[in-house]
Design a protein around this motif. Sequence first.
Motif, PDB file in Angstrom:
ATOM      1  N   TRP A  15       0.832  -1.203   0.000  1.00 45.29           N
ATOM      2  CA  TRP A  15       0.000   0.000   0.000  1.00 45.29           C
ATOM      3  C   TRP A  15       0.866   1.253   0.000  1.00 45.29           C
ATOM      4  O   TRP A  15       1.855   1.334   0.722  1.00 45.29           O
ATOM      5  CB  TRP A  15      -0.885   0.026   1.236  1.00 45.29           C
ATOM      6  CG  TRP A  15      -1.972  -0.992   1.244  1.00 45.29           C
ATOM      7  CD1 TRP A  15      -1.881  -2.285   1.674  1.00 45.29           C
ATOM      8  CD2 TRP A  15      -3.322  -0.817   0.795  1.00 45.29           C
ATOM      9  NE1 TRP A  15      -3.090  -2.926   1.525  1.00 45.29           N
ATOM     10  CE2 TRP A  15      -3.990  -2.048   0.997  1.00 45.29           C
ATOM     11  CE3 TRP A  15      -4.027   0.261   0.259  1.00 45.29           C
ATOM     12  CZ2 TRP A  15      -5.333  -2.232   0.668  1.00 45.29           C
ATOM     13  CZ3 TRP A  15      -5.369   0.082  -0.067  1.00 45.29           C
ATOM     14  CH2 TRP A  15      -6.007  -1.151   0.135  1.00 45.29           C
ATOM     15  N   VAL A  20      -4.358   4.007  -0.787  1.00 49.92           N
ATOM     16  CA  VAL A  20      -5.156   4.431   0.373  1.00 49.92           C
ATOM     17  C   VAL A  20      -6.273   5.369  -0.076  1.00 49.92           C
ATOM     18  O   VAL A  20      -7.442   5.199   0.285  1.00 49.92           O
ATOM     19  CB  VAL A  20      -4.265   5.120   1.421  1.00 49.92           C
ATOM     20  CG1 VAL A  20      -5.124   5.768   2.497  1.00 49.92           C
ATOM     21  CG2 VAL A  20      -3.308   4.120   2.063  1.00 49.92           C
ATOM     22  N   LYS A  21      -5.924   6.357  -0.875  1.00 49.62           N
ATOM     23  CA  LYS A  21      -6.919   7.313  -1.354  1.00 49.62           C
ATOM     24  C   LYS A  21      -7.971   6.629  -2.216  1.00 49.62           C
ATOM     25  O   LYS A  21      -9.179   6.922  -2.113  1.00 49.62           O
ATOM     26  CB  LYS A  21      -6.233   8.433  -2.134  1.00 49.62           C
ATOM     27  CG  LYS A  21      -7.165   9.564  -2.548  1.00 49.62           C
ATOM     28  CD  LYS A  21      -6.380  10.702  -3.183  1.00 49.62           C
ATOM     29  CE  LYS A  21      -7.273  11.888  -3.508  1.00 49.62           C
ATOM     30  NZ  LYS A  21      -6.485  13.022  -4.085  1.00 49.62           N
ATOM     31  N   ARG A  24     -10.385   4.737   0.059  1.00 50.23           N
ATOM     32  CA  ARG A  24     -11.303   5.641   0.750  1.00 50.23           C
ATOM     33  C   ARG A  24     -12.402   6.115  -0.189  1.00 50.23           C
ATOM     34  O   ARG A  24     -13.593   6.117   0.166  1.00 50.23           O
ATOM     35  CB  ARG A  24     -10.547   6.837   1.332  1.00 50.23           C
ATOM     36  CG  ARG A  24     -11.467   7.844   2.031  1.00 50.23           C
ATOM     37  CD  ARG A  24     -10.706   9.006   2.608  1.00 50.23           C
ATOM     38  NE  ARG A  24     -10.071   9.852   1.613  1.00 50.23           N
ATOM     39  CZ  ARG A  24     -10.705  10.792   0.907  1.00 50.23           C
ATOM     40  NH1 ARG A  24     -12.017  10.971   1.059  1.00 50.23           N
ATOM     41  NH2 ARG A  24     -10.052  11.530   0.045  1.00 50.23           N
ATOM     42  N   VAL A  45      -4.202   9.733   7.702  1.00 50.70           N
ATOM     43  CA  VAL A  45      -4.783   9.486   6.376  1.00 50.70           C
ATOM     44  C   VAL A  45      -4.445  10.631   5.428  1.00 50.70           C
ATOM     45  O   VAL A  45      -4.067  10.412   4.270  1.00 50.70           O
ATOM     46  CB  VAL A  45      -6.310   9.292   6.481  1.00 50.70           C
ATOM     47  CG1 VAL A  45      -6.935   9.175   5.087  1.00 50.70           C
ATOM     48  CG2 VAL A  45      -6.640   8.051   7.301  1.00 50.70           C
ATOM     49  N   TRP A  48      -0.843  10.323   4.266  1.00 52.28           N
ATOM     50  CA  TRP A  48      -0.670   9.278   3.257  1.00 52.28           C
ATOM     51  C   TRP A  48      -1.132   9.765   1.887  1.00 52.28           C
ATOM     52  O   TRP A  48      -0.430   9.587   0.881  1.00 52.28           O
ATOM     53  CB  TRP A  48      -1.477   8.035   3.635  1.00 52.28           C
ATOM     54  CG  TRP A  48      -0.958   7.277   4.818  1.00 52.28           C
ATOM     55  CD1 TRP A  48       0.280   7.352   5.382  1.00 52.28           C
ATOM     56  CD2 TRP A  48      -1.691   6.314   5.600  1.00 52.28           C
ATOM     57  NE1 TRP A  48       0.371   6.499   6.459  1.00 52.28           N
ATOM     58  CE2 TRP A  48      -0.816   5.861   6.612  1.00 52.28           C
ATOM     59  CE3 TRP A  48      -2.988   5.818   5.542  1.00 52.28           C
ATOM     60  CZ2 TRP A  48      -1.205   4.904   7.558  1.00 52.28           C
ATOM     61  CZ3 TRP A  48      -3.379   4.869   6.481  1.00 52.28           C
ATOM     62  CH2 TRP A  48      -2.503   4.424   7.469  1.00 52.28           C
ATOM     63  N   GLU A  49      -2.329  10.349   1.865  1.00 50.32           N
ATOM     64  CA  GLU A  49      -2.895  10.756   0.576  1.00 50.32           C
ATOM     65  C   GLU A  49      -2.093  11.885  -0.062  1.00 50.32           C
ATOM     66  O   GLU A  49      -1.920  11.919  -1.286  1.00 50.32           O
ATOM     67  CB  GLU A  49      -4.358  11.156   0.754  1.00 50.32           C
ATOM     68  CG  GLU A  49      -5.250   9.988   1.147  1.00 50.32           C
ATOM     69  CD  GLU A  49      -6.728  10.317   1.044  1.00 50.32           C
ATOM     70  OE1 GLU A  49      -7.056  11.415   0.539  1.00 50.32           O
ATOM     71  OE2 GLU A  49      -7.552   9.479   1.455  1.00 50.32           O
ATOM     72  N   ASN A  61      -0.575  -1.011   9.764  1.00 48.64           N
ATOM     73  CA  ASN A  61      -1.576  -0.293   8.993  1.00 48.64           C
ATOM     74  C   ASN A  61      -1.805  -0.936   7.628  1.00 48.64           C
ATOM     75  O   ASN A  61      -2.915  -0.884   7.093  1.00 48.64           O
ATOM     76  CB  ASN A  61      -1.171   1.171   8.847  1.00 48.64           C
ATOM     77  CG  ASN A  61      -1.218   1.911  10.173  1.00 48.64           C
ATOM     78  OD1 ASN A  61      -2.100   1.668  10.983  1.00 48.64           O
ATOM     79  ND2 ASN A  61      -0.263   2.796  10.401  1.00 48.64           N
ATOM     80  N   GLN A  62      -0.748  -1.518   7.045  1.00 44.97           N
ATOM     81  CA  GLN A  62      -0.918  -2.295   5.816  1.00 44.97           C
ATOM     82  C   GLN A  62      -1.935  -3.408   6.050  1.00 44.97           C
ATOM     83  O   GLN A  62      -2.816  -3.661   5.222  1.00 44.97           O
ATOM     84  CB  GLN A  62       0.428  -2.895   5.383  1.00 44.97           C
ATOM     85  CG  GLN A  62       1.486  -1.903   4.960  1.00 44.97           C
ATOM     86  CD  GLN A  62       1.542  -1.694   3.459  1.00 44.97           C
ATOM     87  OE1 GLN A  62       1.097  -2.522   2.677  1.00 44.97           O
ATOM     88  NE2 GLN A  62       2.103  -0.570   3.054  1.00 44.97           N
ATOM     89  N   LEU A  65      -5.458  -2.056   6.259  1.00 43.86           N
ATOM     90  CA  LEU A  65      -5.939  -1.717   4.917  1.00 43.86           C
ATOM     91  C   LEU A  65      -6.304  -2.979   4.135  1.00 43.86           C
ATOM     92  O   LEU A  65      -7.317  -3.017   3.429  1.00 43.86           O
ATOM     93  CB  LEU A  65      -4.881  -0.907   4.171  1.00 43.86           C
ATOM     94  CG  LEU A  65      -4.672   0.519   4.703  1.00 43.86           C
ATOM     95  CD1 LEU A  65      -3.310   1.060   4.262  1.00 43.86           C
ATOM     96  CD2 LEU A  65      -5.792   1.444   4.236  1.00 43.86           C
TER      97      LEU A  65
END
Length: 316
Positions: A15, A20-21, A24, A45, A48-49, A61-62, A65
């Motif tokens: 990821w 991530v984006k 979402r 978040v 990350w984005e 966190n991977q 996700l």
Amino acid sequence: MAVGWRAALATVEVWTGIEVKALRKAKRMSIEAFAAHLGISDRMVSKWESRGADITPRPVNQAALDTSLAASGPEVHERFVRLTGTSDAVLSDQRAETEHALPRQHQITHPGDGKRMALVEAGVFLAGPEKRPIWLPDFYIDVFPVTNSDFSRFVAATGHPAPRHWPKGKCPDSLFDHPVVFVTWHDATAYALWAGKVLPTSQQWEKAARGPRGDAHPWGDQPTPAKCNSRESGIGRTTPVSRFHSGVSAYGVYDLCGNTWEWCSDESEPGRRELKAGAFTSPFARATPSAFNDADATMFDDDTGFRCCFVEGQPA
């Protein structure tokens, strides 16, 4: 209840902020809601984005996700694949299943109580500490334990007595998404009958937790107490049923390790029924899905709840 579709799944090798984006947006969630869904801060978040391909979330966190994507419905997977375009991080479900030999996830919404249920496909699984090969037919099992909110609808519809920890017989708002507790085996069975379901057998429950390969824990063979609500967590109470994203089973089922003990249909001896899962009161070692536990069917406590099962064509 007829079910005809199969979800096409995507997985992610590594990821980055790009994926991530995309997830979402595919889930149609705000940054704040998505952060709460993952159990992290909205600043994380946003970071990350904003950094896109230049940032890779930490392994824990991977895993969260991975779980969020795996537990999503087919429409989310389709949007996610479109949003990621030709990203090399995304694998097709066929390649991912070939590499990891995991079950294909498929979920329905049961009309009886409106809860999401995961299909556990027919086949052999390795049961017990000795990993005995046992064949089971198809069945569905609740993705989440029965919550206080679920049980409140049952109480309202039937007049069944409310659990003792509800003030004046009303479920507190703060516990709506926590597993219901202070329920006997008979209470759990009454709910299942009302919903048009049954309590799972201990073998059905164990297969949903361990997958066909007989993994020691829902997430694999690694003993990782941080993936569940056991005594080692130090929380000391029940938690929302969707909290531990990295602890789900290969079928996308939550809380099969820790949080609360769960009643099964099996009678271990006259008047006693089996329990699975361990609880927030139990040491992590007791939360092993293959472990045996039982209790008097009239027992009720602050660490004991249940979930239901459904077999197509089989009366409840």
